[in-house]
Write a protein that holds these residues in place. Structure first.
Motif, PDB file in Angstrom:
ATOM      1  N   LYS A 139      38.902  41.573  38.028  1.00 59.26           N
ATOM      2  CA  LYS A 139      39.547  41.133  36.784  1.00 59.26           C
ATOM      3  C   LYS A 139      39.073  39.734  36.407  1.00 59.26           C
ATOM      4  N   ASP A 199      37.599  37.566  39.439  1.00 56.07           N
ATOM      5  CA  ASP A 199      38.029  37.677  40.827  1.00 56.07           C
ATOM      6  C   ASP A 199      37.337  38.944  41.329  1.00 56.07           C
ATOM      7  N   ARG A 245      39.663  41.833  42.852  1.00 61.61           N
ATOM      8  CA  ARG A 245      40.453  42.609  41.894  1.00 61.61           C
ATOM      9  C   ARG A 245      39.623  43.158  40.746  1.00 61.61           C
TER      10      ARG A 245
END
Length: 137
Positions: free
Chosen positions: A117, A112, A115
């Motif tokens: 992450k 993502d 983010r």
């Protein structure tokens, strides 16, 4: 099965001696992975917008075997060696007229980008990656 794409070596790819600069091979590998993804029906800009995922190189191992030179025509093959929930490992090779110039293993994570992450790949992308499982030819 593997995906293959052909590139011509241009002056901009080489050093003063007419040999491909080592970092430029990584650009060829990236382009080949992008074209493989496109051939499977997925465009990175659309994946980013619709699925909110991007692919980022997590690690790589490269064996530079022989140099490519100005005006060479090289073929880059990409095959999936491992496939996980949020990552894929590609085996990629660069060949000139049947002679292997480079052999690389590239671990790519599905992330993502907002983010930063790791996230699971959408099922349809994982299923398509399975069609590239094997060894480059």
């Amino acid at each position: 099965m593997s995906w293959k794409v052909t590139f011509r070596i241009y002056y901009e790819d080489t050093d003063a001696g007419g040999v491909v600069y080592y970092a430029n091979y990584l650009r060829f590998l990236e382009r080949a992975r992008t074209e493989a993804l496109r051939a499977l029906g997925f465009e990175q800009a659309r994946m980013l917008q619709e699925n909110r995922i991007a692919f980022a190189v997590r690690s790589l191992s490269v064996d530079y075997l022989k140099p490519a030179r100005l005006d060479d025509l090289v073929e880059v093959s990409s095959a999936v060696r491992e496939l996980g929930r949020a990552q894929v490992v590609f085996q990629q090779q660069i060949v000139r007229a049947g002679e292997m110039l480079l052999d690389a293993q590239v671990r790519v994570a599905s992330i993502d980008p907002v983010r930063g992450k790791a996230v699971a790949m959408p099922k349809e992308i994982r299923e398509k990656f399975k069609t590239l499982m094997g060894t480059p030819a």
